[in-house]
Design an enzyme around this catalytic site. Structure first.
Site, short mmCIF file in Angstrom:
data_model
loop_
_atom_site.label_atom_id
_atom_site.label_comp_id
_atom_site.label_asym_id
_atom_site.label_seq_id
_atom_site.Cartn_x
_atom_site.Cartn_y
_atom_site.Cartn_z
CG ASP A 41 -1.67 -1.67 1.60
OD1 ASP A 41 -2.18 -1.76 -0.02
OD2 ASP A 41 -2.02 -2.00 2.52
CG HIS A 48 -1.25 -2.31 -8.29
ND1 HIS A 48 -0.32 -2.23 -8.99
CD2 HIS A 48 -0.93 -2.23 -6.90
CE1 HIS A 48 0.87 -2.96 -7.41
NE2 HIS A 48 -0.07 -3.08 -6.95
CE LYS A 100 2.88 -1.86 -4.62
NZ LYS A 100 2.86 -1.71 -3.20
CD GLN A 122 0.58 -8.43 -2.63
OE1 GLN A 122 1.72 -9.14 -3.43
NE2 GLN A 122 -0.47 -8.32 -3.18
P1 IMP Z 1 -2.51 -12.88 1.65
O1 IMP Z 1 -1.42 -12.57 0.40
O2 IMP Z 1 -4.46 -12.16 1.02
O3 IMP Z 1 -3.18 -14.51 1.35
O4 IMP Z 1 -2.65 -12.01 2.79
C1 IMP Z 1 -1.38 -12.20 3.96
C2 IMP Z 1 -0.67 -10.55 4.19
O5 IMP Z 1 -0.62 -10.04 2.83
C3 IMP Z 1 -2.25 -10.17 5.09
O6 IMP Z 1 -2.03 -9.39 6.10
C4 IMP Z 1 -2.54 -9.29 3.92
O7 IMP Z 1 -3.33 -8.30 4.55
C5 IMP Z 1 -1.40 -8.75 3.78
N1 IMP Z 1 -1.38 -8.08 1.88
C6 IMP Z 1 -1.86 -9.16 0.79
N2 IMP Z 1 -1.58 -8.14 -0.60
C7 IMP Z 1 -1.58 -7.07 0.01
C8 IMP Z 1 -2.07 -5.63 0.01
O8 IMP Z 1 -1.74 -5.55 -1.72
N3 IMP Z 1 -1.41 -4.38 0.12
C9 IMP Z 1 -1.36 -4.93 1.95
N4 IMP Z 1 -1.62 -5.85 1.96
C10 IMP Z 1 -0.88 -7.00 1.91
#
Ligand code: IMP
Length: 423
Positions: free
Chosen positions: A13, A41, A16, A224
């Site tokens: 976040d 995004h 990007k 991410q």
């Molecule tokens: P997952 O990738 O959905 O399994 O989430 C795993 C961890 O990564 C969690 O804490 C999510 O909140 C975090 N996360 C996944 N994608 C993002 C993103 O694009 N921005 C911020 N946090 C993310």
């Protein structure tokens, strides 16, 4: 021609989407290399806010080709929704959106498995976006996954069925109360696959090799952040892909020696969504104020983001792992009006002062050690050049640059494309 990378240096976040959008006009190709619809995004221009999840942020520019690389996981249902949204704005994606045959597909049952796994973890849950990311990458590394290229084979539904059946037994094994209507989910999934199949599938590693030979410029867009990297993040509270620079090599088939600039994006403070350690997190009204002014809510899930001071230990670590050559500081405007700003420069780790990221940065092991700098009052959002910056902002920027040893080339002072100051 070299490949440049754009990566988030914190917990995601960082902004990007906005920066890719600003940079896109300089590139022939924008490519996503990892993650999937867990990403959100946000791009804002002409008074309209767009959120992309899987589609690269170059899609709004006329000439850029957008590649979804082999390292990405695609949910056809969410992908279709993204396309529907582009249709609303008459964006011609057919000619400029290419998908790797080697990218893996998120099945409806992957999403259910994600939910079952999180529920079974109880308090220890990761705080996943529940988009099926973890289970899909598990099938990829377990060598069971369904890939985009499979959709071109006659027997793909058979492959699908075998995998979905396996998932159903796994869901039953979790023995948690999760209601779902698979036939309904499958209906939506198969409809979306039809739409997906109308797009162009490519051997993306070959395409990108050829593009490099032809002198095309490529920007690899990370999703991410570095601290969510499966290897180098705050494991197990991470996502399931390599979000760091190395992920661009494996997620696109780009050789390491072809990478030139690595743009590292960070917020002027820190946020995190989901569970897991976050040493500089604020639980007081300062944190609440950052969240409010910064509008810190997840673009994918709408969840409120946790907020805290800038952590330079984390930033330095991410810069090292990624080989960042230029920094970009986002949301500088959010810090206006704070009397003093704190920056974490070291940790007290189990009673000892350290300046690196140890194995575990859980609250019980790590207390941040802060330095304090003067804040500024001025509203930055209308500023158009660095000369207009308040002196204390200039000092804040210099402080970070001196600490990290990498120049800050961009300062963002608002969500719009135009609110971007190049240095
Ligand atoms: P997952 O990738 O959905 O399994 O989430 C795993 C961890 O990564 C969690 O804490 C999510 O909140 C975090 N996360 C996944 N994608 C993002 C993103 O694009 N921005 C911020 N946090 C993310």
């Amino acid at each position: 021609m070299a490949v440049n990378l754009l990566l988030g240096l914190q917990w995601g976040d960082e902004g990007k989407g906005k920066i890719v959008d600003v940079l896109t006009s300089k590139y022939d190709i924008i490519a996503r290399f990892q993650g999937g619809p867990n990403a959100g995004h946000t791009l804002e221009f002409d008074g309209i806010k767009h959120v992309l999840h899987t589609i690269p942020s170059g899609i709004f520019h006329k000439n850029a080709i957008n590649v979804v690389g082999n390292g990405v996981v695609i949910d056809p249902v969410i992908f279709k929704k993204e396309l529907d949204n582009l249709d609303k704005y008459n964006i011609d994606y057919q000619s400029k959106l290419l998908i790797s045959r080697k990218a893996h597909i998120i099945l409806p049952t992957h999403r259910i498995l994600d939910a079952a796994s999180e529920t079974a973890k109880g308090k220890a849950k990761i705080g996943s976006t529940l988009k099926g990311i973890g289970p899909t990458y598990m099938d990829k590394t377990g060598r069971n996954g369904l890939r985009i290229g499979d959709l071109e084979l006659d027997n793909w539904k058979e492959k699908y069925r075998n995998l979905a059946n396996k998932h159903e037994s796994m869901i039953a094994f979790y023995n948690v109360d999760i209601q779902y209507d698979l036939p309904e989910l499958e209906k939506e999934f198969f409809e979306a696959i039809k739409v997906l199949k109308s797009l162009t599938f490519i051997d993306s590693e070959e395409y990108l090799q050829q593009a490099q030979n032809d002198g095309k410029s490529i920007l690899a867009e990370g999703a991410q952040g570095s601290l969510l990297d499966i290897d180098f993040g705050t494991y197990p509270f991470v996502t399931s892909s390599n979000t760091t620079a190395a992920g661009a090599c494996t997620g696109l088939g780009v050789a390491p020696n072809k990478i030139k600039e690595v743009f590292g994006i960070f917020k002027a403070y820190t946020t995190r969504v989901g569970s897991g350690p976050f040493p500089t997190e604020l639980f007081d009204e300062t944190g609440e104020r950052m969240a409010k002014i910064g509008n810190e809510f997840g673009a994918t899930t709408g969840r409120p983001r946790r907020c805290g001071w800038l952590d330079l230990v984390v930033l330095k670590y991410a810069v090292q792992i990624n080989g960042v050559t230029q920094l970009m500081m986002m949301k500088g405007d959010v810090l206006s009006g704070f009397d003093k700003l704190k920056v974490c420069t070291k940790y007290n780790y189990k009673g000892k002062e350290i300046d690196y990221l140890p194995f575990s940065i859980e609250e019980e092991n790590v207390t941040p050690i802060y330095d304090e700098v003067e804040g500024w009052e001025e509203d930055l959002t209308k500023m158009t050049s660095e000369d207009q910056f308040p002196e204390n902002l200039k000092k804040y920027i210099k402080y970070i640059e001196d600490f990290i040893g990498v120049p800050i080339k961009v300062v963002s002072v608002g969500p719009d494309r135009k609110q971007t100051i190049l240095r």
